[in-house]
Design a protein around this motif. Structure first.
Motif, short mmCIF file in Angstrom:
data_model
loop_
_atom_site.label_atom_id
_atom_site.label_comp_id
_atom_site.label_asym_id
_atom_site.label_seq_id
_atom_site.Cartn_x
_atom_site.Cartn_y
_atom_site.Cartn_z
N ARG A 323 0.83 -1.21 0.00
CA ARG A 323 0.00 0.00 0.00
C ARG A 323 0.87 1.25 0.00
O ARG A 323 0.54 2.25 -0.67
N TRP A 324 1.95 1.21 0.78
CA TRP A 324 2.85 2.36 0.84
C TRP A 324 3.43 2.67 -0.54
O TRP A 324 3.43 3.83 -0.99
N ARG A 325 3.90 1.66 -1.21
CA ARG A 325 4.48 1.87 -2.54
C ARG A 325 3.44 2.35 -3.54
O ARG A 325 3.73 3.22 -4.38
N ALA A 326 2.25 1.80 -3.47
CA ALA A 326 1.19 2.22 -4.39
C ALA A 326 0.80 3.68 -4.15
O ALA A 326 0.59 4.45 -5.10
N ALA A 327 0.71 4.07 -2.89
CA ALA A 327 0.31 5.45 -2.57
C ALA A 327 1.36 6.45 -3.02
O ALA A 327 1.03 7.51 -3.58
N THR A 328 2.64 6.14 -2.80
CA THR A 328 3.69 7.08 -3.23
C THR A 328 3.79 7.15 -4.74
O THR A 328 4.02 8.23 -5.31
N SER A 417 6.49 17.61 -7.22
CA SER A 417 6.68 16.33 -7.93
C SER A 417 8.00 15.67 -7.54
O SER A 417 8.09 14.44 -7.42
N LEU A 418 9.05 16.49 -7.35
CA LEU A 418 10.34 15.94 -6.94
C LEU A 418 10.24 15.30 -5.56
O LEU A 418 10.77 14.20 -5.34
N ALA A 419 9.56 15.98 -4.63
CA ALA A 419 9.38 15.41 -3.29
C ALA A 419 8.60 14.10 -3.36
O ALA A 419 8.93 13.12 -2.67
N ALA A 420 7.55 14.07 -4.20
CA ALA A 420 6.77 12.84 -4.35
C ALA A 420 7.61 11.71 -4.94
O ALA A 420 7.50 10.55 -4.53
N ALA A 421 8.49 12.05 -5.90
CA ALA A 421 9.34 11.03 -6.51
C ALA A 421 10.34 10.47 -5.49
O ALA A 421 10.59 9.26 -5.45
N LEU A 422 10.90 11.34 -4.66
CA LEU A 422 11.84 10.87 -3.63
C LEU A 422 11.12 9.99 -2.60
O LEU A 422 11.69 8.98 -2.15
N ALA A 423 9.88 10.36 -2.24
CA ALA A 423 9.11 9.52 -1.32
C ALA A 423 8.84 8.15 -1.93
O ALA A 423 8.91 7.12 -1.24
N CYS A 424 8.56 8.13 -3.22
CA CYS A 424 8.32 6.86 -3.91
C CYS A 424 9.59 6.01 -3.93
O CYS A 424 9.54 4.80 -3.72
N LEU A 425 10.73 6.66 -4.15
CA LEU A 425 12.01 5.94 -4.15
C LEU A 425 12.28 5.30 -2.79
O LEU A 425 12.73 4.15 -2.71
N ILE A 426 12.00 6.03 -1.72
CA ILE A 426 12.18 5.49 -0.37
C ILE A 426 11.27 4.28 -0.16
O ILE A 426 11.69 3.25 0.36
N ALA A 427 10.01 4.41 -0.58
CA ALA A 427 9.06 3.32 -0.39
C ALA A 427 9.48 2.07 -1.17
O ALA A 427 9.27 0.94 -0.70
N LEU A 428 10.05 2.25 -2.35
CA LEU A 428 10.46 1.11 -3.17
C LEU A 428 11.70 0.41 -2.63
O LEU A 428 11.89 -0.79 -2.85
N THR A 429 12.55 1.14 -1.93
CA THR A 429 13.82 0.55 -1.46
C THR A 429 13.79 0.14 0.01
O THR A 429 14.54 -0.75 0.41
N ALA A 430 12.96 0.76 0.81
CA ALA A 430 12.92 0.45 2.24
C ALA A 430 12.07 -0.80 2.50
O ALA A 430 11.14 -1.11 1.75
N ARG A 431 12.40 -1.50 3.58
CA ARG A 431 11.64 -2.68 3.99
C ARG A 431 11.39 -2.61 5.49
O ARG A 431 12.01 -3.34 6.26
#
Length: 434
Positions: A323-328, A417-431
């Protein structure tokens, strides 16, 4: 035909399950707690904007107003986690009661100082005191509901619904609060809005503190939760700590490093929202309709609140990390059309759709935080998460406001948009759940 019928029945079942889950949440607290906690959190949504309008009106200086509002935000960001830590150590009842009354006095002092025409440094100091004494009703309510749900052995779906419910109340308060301040400023004086905020935090904050559910947050009560539902950090504790003698005091539970990625994502979400605010303000001014900015914010907030309520209907098989990854990812994709938005109808449409991703991300990150941190540090963790969100938003408003003045609304929207992209990157790499 049979497949269509099954899908329809599945949708109806999901809606029924969602409503039933919310009934479980209200059953944990009773109907009075939300009635008290909602107005108790309105002052937090009011004083930031209200302090800026108040000082601008009384001093005639936008610089003094900005400094006062900035000092208030800094006080809230810095001291919010301290309030949460005190609540974890001593229980919410005494801590919320003291800070509610202190916050009411601080807000009243700020109003009096502004009306008396005090110098800017004194107003900034009073603003910092008003921010530092915020009783953190939103984070406290989340921690309290989670504690109640875990003590009752509730399902994870009920815990998720509790976080959705609390986030929706926050969304509504952050839409309604600034609107009430603006209404007071137009019809009378910003001092009336801040005076009302002082009364609300004193009365409803006290009611929240004294409500019977505050007993669930007393130190030591978290141990009544079933062992299999405790935070992963606590489940991974060494065996000798779990099996030690009763006379040996347990070591303080530590917050795992994984929670830092969640806080970073919230700071970036706040930055995205702050940059959107700056861009919306700049675009509406360019279009000659600055009064529409507040309504655009409200449209995004309303859509976000609706999306938050719908989160209870998401199937449990869809994990929190997914859900986190989808939302970001949704926030990043839905923010991109803002770069080419140059009319008011398009702004309304784009920002309203963007609101779909805001509350689901917030709810999911709070849910992951609850999973990761030890129960004994939950209030502090929730307050830290809120501070990250508020801090990111305040910093982005200050930076992207100047950016929008120099390079136009698209520059602020690009930062969002840059902030949203960085948040998405964190969500994709963090566990965080691993």
């Amino acid at each position: 035909m049979r497949t269509t019928r099954k899908r329809a029945q599945s949708g109806e079942q999901g809606t029924a399950d969602g409503l039933g889950t919310y009934r479980e949440v209200i059953g944990l607290t009773g109907p009075l707690l939300p009635v008290v906690s909602f107005p108790a959190r309105l002052p937090t949504a009011t004083i930031q904007f209200g302090s800026v309008l108040l000082v601008a009106r009384t001093s005639g200086s936008l610089a003094a107003a900005g400094l006062t509002g900035g000092a208030l935000a800094v006080g809230q960001v810095v001291c919010g986690p301290l309030v949460g830590r005190l609540a974890d150590r001593h229980g919410q009842r005494a801590v919320v009661l003291v800070f509610s009354l202190a916050n009411a006095l601080a807000i009243a002092g700020l109003v009096a100082g502004a009306l008396m025409g005090l110098a800017t440094p004194f107003l900034a100091l009073l603003g910092a005191c008003a921010g530092a004494t915020v009783p953190q009703i939103g984070p406290m309510a989340r921690a309290r509901l989670v504690a109640l749900a875990r003590r009752a052995g509730a399902r994870d779906a009920t815990v998720g619904a509790a976080l959705s419910f609390e986030s929706t109340l926050d969304e509504i308060s952050f839409v309604l609060g600034p609107a009430l301040v603006g209404l007071a400023a137009v019809t009378a004086h910003p001092a009336y809005a801040l005076g009302g905020a002082a009364v609300l935090v004193a009365t409803c904050g006290t009611g929240f503190a004294l409500h019977r559910t505050a007993a669930a947050t007393r130190p030591g009560t978290e141990g009544q939760a079933p062992a299999e539902r405790r935070a992963p950090a606590e489940r991974r504790a060494p065996a000798k700590r779990r099996s030690g003698s009763a006379s040996t005091a347990p070591a303080p539970a530590r917050t795992p490093l994984a929670v830092n990625s969640l806080r970073a994502a919230l700071a970036l979400q706040g930055a995205m929202f702050g940059a959107c605010q700056a861009g919306i303000t700049a675009l509406t001014e360019r279009l000659g309709q600055p009064d529409q900015a507040g309504l655009v914010y409200a449209a995004m907030g309303v859509m976000s609140a609706i999306a938050g309520l719908c989160m209870a209907a998401v199937p449990a098989r869809v994990g929190l990390t997914t859900r986190w990854r989808a939302a970001t990812a949704a926030a990043c994709a839905l923010s991109l059309p803002l770069l080419w938005t140059d009319t008011l109808p398009a702004l309304y449409a784009t920002v309203t759709v963007l609101g779909v991703a805001y509350a689901p991300h917030l709810i999911t990150v709070f849910g992951l935080t609850e999973r990761v941190v030890p129960p004994t540090r939950l209030a502090e963790a929730m307050a830290l998460a809120t501070s990250a969100l508020v801090g990111g938003q305040a910093l982005a408003v200050a930076v992207t406001g100047r950016l929008a003045e120099s390079h136009g609304p698209a520059a602020a929207f690009g930062a969002a948009s840059l902030a949203a992209a960085l948040a998405c990157l964190i969500a994709l790499t963090a566990r965080p759940e691993s």
